[in-house]
Write a protein that holds these residues in place. Structure first.
Motif, PDB file in Angstrom:
ATOM      1  N   THR A   1      70.238  -9.366 -25.627  1.00  9.53           N
ATOM      2  CA  THR A   1      69.966  -8.499 -24.480  1.00  9.53           C
ATOM      3  C   THR A   1      68.770  -7.596 -24.765  1.00  9.53           C
ATOM      4  OG1 THR A   1      72.313  -8.527 -23.900  1.00  9.53           O
ATOM      5  CG2 THR A   1      70.962  -6.808 -22.901  1.00  9.53           C
ATOM      6  N   ASP A   2      68.748  -6.990 -25.942  1.00  8.95           N
ATOM      7  CA  ASP A   2      67.674  -6.059 -26.305  1.00  8.95           C
ATOM      8  C   ASP A   2      67.033  -6.500 -27.620  1.00  8.95           C
ATOM      9  OD1 ASP A   2      68.252  -4.130 -24.163  1.00  8.95           O
ATOM     10  OD2 ASP A   2      70.080  -3.718 -25.307  1.00  8.95           O
ATOM     11  N   GLY A   3      65.785  -6.110 -27.794  1.00  4.88           N
ATOM     12  CA  GLY A   3      65.127  -6.290 -29.091  1.00  4.88           C
ATOM     13  C   GLY A   3      64.390  -7.592 -29.299  1.00  4.88           C
ATOM     14  N   LYS A   4      64.412  -8.491 -28.304  1.00  8.87           N
ATOM     15  CA  LYS A   4      63.769  -9.802 -28.509  1.00  8.87           C
ATOM     16  C   LYS A   4      62.273  -9.660 -28.777  1.00  8.87           C
ATOM     17  CE  LYS A   4      65.087 -11.559 -24.558  1.00  8.87           C
ATOM     18  NZ  LYS A   4      65.956 -10.461 -24.090  1.00  8.87           N
ATOM     19  N   THR A   5      61.588  -8.854 -27.981  1.00  6.35           N
ATOM     20  CA  THR A   5      60.136  -8.747 -28.113  1.00  6.35           C
ATOM     21  C   THR A   5      59.755  -8.098 -29.431  1.00  6.35           C
ATOM     22  OG1 THR A   5      59.845  -8.630 -25.712  1.00  6.35           O
ATOM     23  CG2 THR A   5      58.042  -7.801 -27.072  1.00  6.35           C
ATOM     24  N   THR A   6      60.397  -6.978 -29.770  1.00  7.74           N
ATOM     25  CA  THR A   6      60.094  -6.314 -31.038  1.00  7.74           C
ATOM     26  C   THR A   6      60.365  -7.236 -32.219  1.00  7.74           C
ATOM     27  OG1 THR A   6      60.636  -4.149 -30.095  1.00  7.74           O
ATOM     28  CG2 THR A   6      60.638  -4.331 -32.493  1.00  7.74           C
ATOM     29  N   THR A   7      61.522  -7.895 -32.193  1.00  6.01           N
ATOM     30  CA  THR A   7      61.876  -8.795 -33.295  1.00  6.01           C
ATOM     31  C   THR A   7      60.883  -9.941 -33.395  1.00  6.01           C
ATOM     32  OG1 THR A   7      64.205  -8.213 -32.986  1.00  6.01           O
ATOM     33  CG2 THR A   7      63.744 -10.191 -34.269  1.00  6.01           C
ATOM     34  N   SER A   8      60.426 -10.453 -32.253  1.00  2.49           N
ATOM     35  CA  SER A   8      59.452 -11.544 -32.265  1.00  2.49           C
ATOM     36  C   SER A   8      58.144 -11.121 -32.919  1.00  2.49           C
ATOM     37  CB  SER A   8      59.189 -12.029 -30.838  1.00  2.49           C
ATOM     38  OG  SER A   8      60.343 -12.586 -30.263  1.00  2.49           O
ATOM     39  N   TYR A   9      57.647  -9.944 -32.552  1.00  2.00           N
ATOM     40  CA  TYR A   9      56.395  -9.467 -33.143  1.00  2.00           C
ATOM     41  C   TYR A   9      56.554  -9.181 -34.634  1.00  2.00           C
ATOM     42  CZ  TYR A   9      53.405  -9.170 -29.044  1.00  2.00           C
ATOM     43  OH  TYR A   9      52.608  -9.491 -27.981  1.00  2.00           O
ATOM     44  N   LEU A  10      57.694  -8.623 -35.028  1.00  2.00           N
ATOM     45  CA  LEU A  10      57.945  -8.392 -36.445  1.00  2.00           C
ATOM     46  C   LEU A  10      58.005  -9.723 -37.206  1.00  2.00           C
ATOM     47  CD1 LEU A  10      60.671  -5.590 -36.285  1.00  2.00           C
ATOM     48  CD2 LEU A  10      58.291  -5.326 -37.016  1.00  2.00           C
ATOM     49  N   ALA A  11      58.594 -10.738 -36.590  1.00  2.00           N
ATOM     50  CA  ALA A  11      58.690 -12.050 -37.230  1.00  2.00           C
ATOM     51  C   ALA A  11      57.311 -12.660 -37.438  1.00  2.00           C
ATOM     52  CB  ALA A  11      59.567 -12.985 -36.405  1.00  2.00           C
ATOM     53  N   VAL A  12      56.449 -12.561 -36.435  1.00  2.47           N
ATOM     54  CA  VAL A  12      55.084 -13.078 -36.570  1.00  2.47           C
ATOM     55  C   VAL A  12      54.363 -12.362 -37.708  1.00  2.47           C
ATOM     56  CG1 VAL A  12      52.815 -13.194 -35.442  1.00  2.47           C
ATOM     57  CG2 VAL A  12      54.867 -13.852 -34.187  1.00  2.47           C
ATOM     58  N   SER A  13      54.494 -11.036 -37.765  1.00  2.00           N
ATOM     59  CA  SER A  13      53.822 -10.260 -38.813  1.00  2.00           C
ATOM     60  C   SER A  13      54.359 -10.605 -40.193  1.00  2.00           C
ATOM     61  CB  SER A  13      53.991  -8.761 -38.540  1.00  2.00           C
ATOM     62  OG  SER A  13      53.332  -8.383 -37.353  1.00  2.00           O
TER      63      SER A  13
END
Length: 249
Positions: free
Chosen positions: A37-49
């Protein structure tokens, strides 16, 4: 004089056709799906980094932007999971650009409407689950079950053909053990014999968040788990981002 194919589910057929047209690109690189529900975008960017810091170049398909070959294109419409032809074309472009992983923000809409049909996922991440998008799903249980489809897809389909003869990652489920629905996702992953890694503050979690402090510069996290104890400095505010970072670790 136009051939017509009659199918039981046009969305499933569209996803399959889109993958075929693009040469089944998700078979050519590891794919990580992040849902919740929450956190998908932040987690995605952290994963890329994080992957970039580890020497891997990851593509991204998400709410804010698409990243292919190190180039990021912002989205004006902020539609998280695109329709199958656009998504498969983006995956093909990642393969051609030399990306060696793909991060896909995978929504309940994308799963229920088969936008991600025929995508060969290797890793599925659950951030959390609360009541949302009931206008589409009707009930919380249907919403949860749509998310579960991501975990059911792990390791499905033909074997991957990664560049350089690299072995594909084992099908892996990464689950927030602090979420009340965690057991359902863990059970689904184990049913298909995927590797399960849990994270959270729960003492039983494989990766545990044991301490969080916050100041004007961001968060300081203490982690205990698979590789021992570690300290992490995160340039983000909000203690909830400790969970997002832990999912990536």
């Amino acid at each position: 004089d136009v051939a017509q194919l009659v199918v039981a589910d046009p969305r499933v057929a569209l996803a399959s056709a889109a993958a075929w047209v693009e040469g089944d690109p998700s078979r050519g690189l590891p794919v990580v799906g992040i849902t919740g529900t929450d956190g998908k975008t932040t987690t995605s960017y952290l994963a890329v980094s994080a992957l970039q810091a580890a020497g891997r170049r990851a593509g991204l398909i998400g709410t804010i932007a698409t990243r292919i070959g190190g180039r990021t294109v912002d989205h004006e419409e902020h539609a998280t999971t695109p329709e199958a032809p656009e998504l498969q074309a983006a995956l093909r472009a990642m393969v051609e650009a030399g990306d060696d992983a793909a991060i896909i923000e995978t929504t309940s809409h994308g799963l229920a409407l088969e936008r991600v049909g025929s995508v060969a996922y290797d890793v599925a991440v659950l951030t959390n689950l609360s009541h949302e998008h009931l206008e589409l799903h009707g009930t919380f249980e249907a919403y949860r079950d749509a998310k579960l489809r991501l975990f059911e897809r792990l390791g499905q389909g033909r074997p991957k053909m990664l560049p350089g003869g690299l072995a594909p990652p084992d099908p892996t489920a990464i689950v927030n053990l602090d979420d009340p629905s965690a057991g359902v996702f863990i059970g689904t992953a184990r049913d298909i014999r995927a590797r399960v890694i849990t994270y959270g503050t729960d003492p039983a979690a494989d990766m545990r968040l044991t301490s969080v402090s916050e100041d004007a510069h961001g968060l300081r996290l203490q982690l205990d788990g698979l590789a021992g104890r570690a300290h992490l400095r995160l340039k983000l505010a909000g203690r909830f981002n400790g969970h997002n970072a832990l999912a990536v670790v």
